[in-house]
Design an enzyme around this catalytic site. Structure first.
Site, PDB file in Angstrom:
ATOM      1  N   ASN A   9       1.089  -1.122  -0.204  1.00  0.00           N
ATOM      2  CA  ASN A   9       0.168  -0.073  -0.549  1.00  0.00           C
ATOM      3  C   ASN A   9       1.224   1.647   0.211  1.00  0.00           C
ATOM      4  O   ASN A   9       0.885   1.558   0.867  1.00  0.00           O
ATOM      5  CB  ASN A   9      -1.600   0.019   0.825  1.00  0.00           C
ATOM      6  CG  ASN A   9      -1.715   0.980   1.366  1.00  0.00           C
ATOM      7  OD1 ASN A   9      -2.053   1.982   0.729  1.00  0.00           O
ATOM      8  ND2 ASN A   9      -2.772   1.200   2.855  1.00  0.00           N
ATOM      9  N   LYS A  11      -0.077   4.235  -0.371  1.00  0.00           N
ATOM     10  CA  LYS A  11      -0.276   5.433   0.488  1.00  0.00           C
ATOM     11  C   LYS A  11      -0.464   6.487  -0.202  1.00  0.00           C
ATOM     12  O   LYS A  11      -0.437   6.526  -1.436  1.00  0.00           O
ATOM     13  CB  LYS A  11      -0.147   5.645   1.727  1.00  0.00           C
ATOM     14  CG  LYS A  11       0.119   3.973   2.446  1.00  0.00           C
ATOM     15  CD  LYS A  11      -0.407   4.373   4.081  1.00  0.00           C
ATOM     16  CE  LYS A  11      -0.043   2.787   4.115  1.00  0.00           C
ATOM     17  NZ  LYS A  11       0.014   2.980   6.347  1.00  0.00           N
ATOM     18  N   HIS A  96      -9.159   1.177   5.339  1.00  0.00           N
ATOM     19  CA  HIS A  96      -8.475   1.758   5.967  1.00  0.00           C
ATOM     20  C   HIS A  96      -8.199   2.340   7.382  1.00  0.00           C
ATOM     21  O   HIS A  96      -8.306   3.386   7.630  1.00  0.00           O
ATOM     22  CB  HIS A  96      -6.762   1.944   5.001  1.00  0.00           C
ATOM     23  CG  HIS A  96      -5.674   1.774   5.487  1.00  0.00           C
ATOM     24  ND1 HIS A  96      -4.989   2.532   6.151  1.00  0.00           N
ATOM     25  CD2 HIS A  96      -4.398   0.843   5.295  1.00  0.00           C
ATOM     26  CE1 HIS A  96      -3.900   2.979   6.798  1.00  0.00           C
ATOM     27  NE2 HIS A  96      -3.352   1.536   5.906  1.00  0.00           N
ATOM     28  N   GLU A  98      -6.349   4.624   8.517  1.00  0.00           N
ATOM     29  CA  GLU A  98      -6.478   5.725   8.128  1.00  0.00           C
ATOM     30  C   GLU A  98      -7.483   6.691   7.665  1.00  0.00           C
ATOM     31  O   GLU A  98      -7.761   7.550   7.689  1.00  0.00           O
ATOM     32  CB  GLU A  98      -4.815   6.055   7.009  1.00  0.00           C
ATOM     33  CG  GLU A  98      -3.895   5.934   8.337  1.00  0.00           C
ATOM     34  CD  GLU A  98      -2.836   5.373   7.043  1.00  0.00           C
ATOM     35  OE1 GLU A  98      -2.582   4.950   5.758  1.00  0.00           O
ATOM     36  OE2 GLU A  98      -1.532   5.181   7.730  1.00  0.00           O
ATOM     37  N   GLU A 165      -5.160  -5.276  11.433  1.00  0.00           N
ATOM     38  CA  GLU A 165      -3.538  -4.380  11.071  1.00  0.00           C
ATOM     39  C   GLU A 165      -4.285  -3.872  12.489  1.00  0.00           C
ATOM     40  O   GLU A 165      -5.017  -2.427  12.904  1.00  0.00           O
ATOM     41  CB  GLU A 165      -3.889  -2.834  10.069  1.00  0.00           C
ATOM     42  CG  GLU A 165      -3.767  -3.393   8.517  1.00  0.00           C
ATOM     43  CD  GLU A 165      -3.273  -2.661   7.515  1.00  0.00           C
ATOM     44  OE1 GLU A 165      -1.889  -2.833   7.034  1.00  0.00           O
ATOM     45  OE2 GLU A 165      -3.780  -1.091   7.686  1.00  0.00           O
ATOM     46  N   GLY A 171       3.351   1.878  10.429  1.00  0.00           N
ATOM     47  CA  GLY A 171       3.547   3.045  10.338  1.00  0.00           C
ATOM     48  C   GLY A 171       5.067   3.738  11.847  1.00  0.00           C
ATOM     49  O   GLY A 171       5.080   4.639  12.014  1.00  0.00           O
ATOM     50  N   SER A 204       3.879  -1.982  10.185  1.00  0.00           N
ATOM     51  CA  SER A 204       5.079  -2.312  10.492  1.00  0.00           C
ATOM     52  C   SER A 204       5.517  -3.411   9.701  1.00  0.00           C
ATOM     53  O   SER A 204       7.315  -3.955  10.316  1.00  0.00           O
ATOM     54  CB  SER A 204       5.753  -1.769  11.790  1.00  0.00           C
ATOM     55  OG  SER A 204       5.538  -0.815  12.277  1.00  0.00           O
TER      56      SER A 204
HETATM   57  O1  LIG Z   1      -1.562  -0.970   4.788  1.00  0.00           O
HETATM   58  C1  LIG Z   1      -0.809  -0.751   5.474  1.00  0.00           C
HETATM   59  C2  LIG Z   1      -0.158  -0.603   6.475  1.00  0.00           C
HETATM   60  O2  LIG Z   1      -1.076   0.609   7.027  1.00  0.00           O
HETATM   61  C3  LIG Z   1       1.534  -0.974   7.500  1.00  0.00           C
HETATM   62  O3  LIG Z   1       1.650   0.052   7.269  1.00  0.00           O
HETATM   63  P1  LIG Z   1       3.718   0.210   7.653  1.00  0.00           P
HETATM   64  O4  LIG Z   1       4.014  -0.610   7.200  1.00  0.00           O
HETATM   65  O5  LIG Z   1       3.910   1.645   7.246  1.00  0.00           O
HETATM   66  O6  LIG Z   1       3.117   0.700   8.727  1.00  0.00           O
END
Ligand SMILES: O=C[C@H](O)COP(=O)(O)O
Length: 241
Positions: A9, A11, A96, A98, A165, A171, A204
């Site tokens: 992803n 983002k 998600h 977010e 998640e 993150g 992460s």
């Molecule tokens: O969609 C992915 C997740 O929000 C994980 O993000 P991350 O790997 O940067 O922690």
């Protein structure tokens, strides 16, 4: 047998030029990837068309980061499923954290988006997970159970992926311990009617922890944010041992 799906992803990262650079570094590594592993890249909307063309003939699938439930209309900033399908998108991330946290998405809108995705032949990746505060209060199971109950009303579980998640792990570099992720994913599975729904872990994930995560029996893949932005790092993740 459940499918393994590793999805990146991106983002709100990468211009078209940066996407092209990523793909030229990433695609050659897929020669080492076992054929049964499904690999998905979910770029920002502006990159989808270019990435779709570059992925043509490769084994990587294209995913989007959201989809609206209406066919078309006055919904500024939204995207319709038919628009995604037209350019070769096959997967879409829905719900998600977010989107839920910053853009007001609710279990009701998540359910509508899931239905629209499936109606058009897109496979949704439904994200669920708890905050740190909810975990500390011992509410992980009830929060996830409520999300699943509401999000999955009238949803076909044969064309569905779920991503667990934990929000506190996204993150932050603070990965959920793999055995704990395995436990929660087992609980998610026990709430589904189809035992073959792939359930990913996200939060992460990186080249150093992917092997341990994927060694867990309940975990069927990963939804990767930050570590999917660099070709070498994402290649190491899809080629986990
Ligand atoms: O969609 C992915 C997740 O929000 C994980 O993000 P991350 O790997 O940067 O922690």
């Amino acid at each position: 047998m459940r499918k393994i799906v590793i999805a990146g992803n991106w983002k709100m990262f990468k211009t078209q030029a940066e996407s092209a650079e990523f793909l030229s570094g990433f695609l050659p590594h897929l020669e080492e990837t076992p054929s049964e592993r499904e690999v998905v890249i979910c770029p920002p909307f502006t990159d989808l068309s270019l990435v779709s063309q570059s992925l043509h003939g490769s084994r990587v699938n294209l995913g989007a980061q959201n989809v609206h439930w209406e066919e078309s209309g006055a919904y500024t900033g939204e995207i319709a499923a038919s628009m995604l399908i037209e350019i070769g998108v096959r997967f879409v991330i829905v719900g998600h954290s977010e989107r839920r946290q910053f853009f007001g998405e609710t279990d009701v809108s998540v359910n509508l988006r899931l239905k629209a995705a499936q109606k058009h032949g897109l496979t949704p990746i439904l994200c669920v997970g708890e905050t740190k505060q909810q975990r500390d209060a011992g509410e992980t199971e009830s929060i996830i159970s409520t999300q699943l109950k509401k999000d999955l009303v009238d949803i076909d579980q044969t064309h569905l992926i779920i991503a667990y998640e934990p929000i506190w792990a996204i993150g932050t570099g603070d990965t959920c311990e793999s055995k704990e992720a395995n436990r929660v994913i087992g609980l998610i599975r026990s709430q589904l009617t189809n035992p073959l729904v792939p359930i990913q872990y996200g939060g992460s994930v990186n080249p150093n922890n992917i092997d341990e995560i994927m060694a867990q029996p309940e975990i069927d893949g990963a939804l990767v944010g930050g570590a999917s932005l660099k070709a070498d790092s994402f290649a190491r993740i899809v080629n986990y041992q």
